[in-house]
Design a protein around this motif. Structure first.
Motif, PDB file in Angstrom:
ATOM      1  N   LYS A  27     140.895  94.480  22.227  1.00  0.00           N
ATOM      2  CA  LYS A  27     141.887  94.981  23.323  1.00  0.00           C
ATOM      3  C   LYS A  27     143.117  94.373  23.546  1.00  0.00           C
ATOM      4  O   LYS A  27     144.041  94.609  23.987  1.00  0.00           O
ATOM      5  N   GLU A  30     145.192  96.150  21.135  1.00  0.00           N
ATOM      6  CA  GLU A  30     145.719  97.466  21.833  1.00  0.00           C
ATOM      7  C   GLU A  30     146.562  97.473  22.769  1.00  0.00           C
ATOM      8  O   GLU A  30     147.520  97.953  22.794  1.00  0.00           O
ATOM      9  N   ASN A 123     131.536  95.312  27.188  1.00  0.00           N
ATOM     10  CA  ASN A 123     132.711  96.134  27.389  1.00  0.00           C
ATOM     11  C   ASN A 123     133.543  96.055  28.854  1.00  0.00           C
ATOM     12  O   ASN A 123     134.654  95.926  28.736  1.00  0.00           O
ATOM     13  N   ASP A 127     136.935  94.154  29.108  1.00  0.00           N
ATOM     14  CA  ASP A 127     137.994  94.844  30.065  1.00  0.00           C
ATOM     15  C   ASP A 127     138.463  93.805  31.156  1.00  0.00           C
ATOM     16  O   ASP A 127     139.474  93.568  31.491  1.00  0.00           O
TER      17      ASP A 127
END
Length: 189
Positions: A27, A30, A123, A127
């Motif tokens: 993440k 990303e 997940n 996040d």
């Protein structure tokens, strides 16, 4: 011989990469790509330094029966005092140059309750970790430094029942170490 085998097992198991470590790492990449930056490559030394620091922070919290969430970058042991010390201790056979900041570290604690049937817990936790770092100006600045080429995420998770059937509390200490190894010089022994 038996003690050596046990010691080797503990050495490898203490720093095993978890699914949460991977999710946080991905993440971060990303996010960096969405801002026009390069992805950082996985670095075992950065990972070990991150994992150690997250476990250290959890240990501080454990002493107070998890009543106080402890965060910070310094440790009370000289060989682990700061991110550079941890980086070198875990195999970074380099020393930073005086030409700038070539190591970066971001730290965060997370605590929340989730239903046991929630298959997306990791997940959702990853996040939340990355969103909190994005929302902190200093952490965000470190995540978006263009010179970083390597990194590693290390998370320590402690789960406890919350007293409600079907619910579990997740306490997570997460650390991410960034490095630009192109700006290091080799330390001669």
């Amino acid at each position: 011989m038996k003690n050596l085998i046990i010691l080797l097992f503990l050495s490898f198991s203490c720093f095993a990469q978890t699914k949460l470590d991977t999710l946080v790492f991905n993440k971060i990449n990303e996010y960096r790509v969405s801002k026009g930056l390069n992805k950082v490559s996985w670095d075992t030394v950065c990972f070990k330094a991150s994992k150690h620091h997250s476990e250290y922070l959890e240990g501080l919290a454990r002493v107070s029966n998890y009543m106080v969430i402890t965060t910070g970058h310094s440790e009370n042991v000289a060989k682990f005092a700061d991110v550079t010390d941890r980086f070198i201790y875990f195999g970074g056979k380099t020393k930073t140059t005086s030409a700038g900041v070539w190591l970066g570290e971001i730290v965060q604690t997370f605590n929340s309750n989730f239903k046991d049937s929630d298959v997306s817990v990791l997940n959702r936790i990853s996040d939340s970790i990355v969103v909190h770092w994005k929302n902190s100006p200093k952490h965000n600045e470190i995540m978006l430094m263009s010179n970083y080429r390597f990194g590693g995420a290390g998370c320590k998770v402690v789960t406890r029942p919350v007293g409600l059937k079907g619910w579990t509390n997740y306490s997570v200490w997460s650390t991410f170490v960034f490095a630009d190894r192109t700006k290091f010089k080799v330390v001669k022994k």
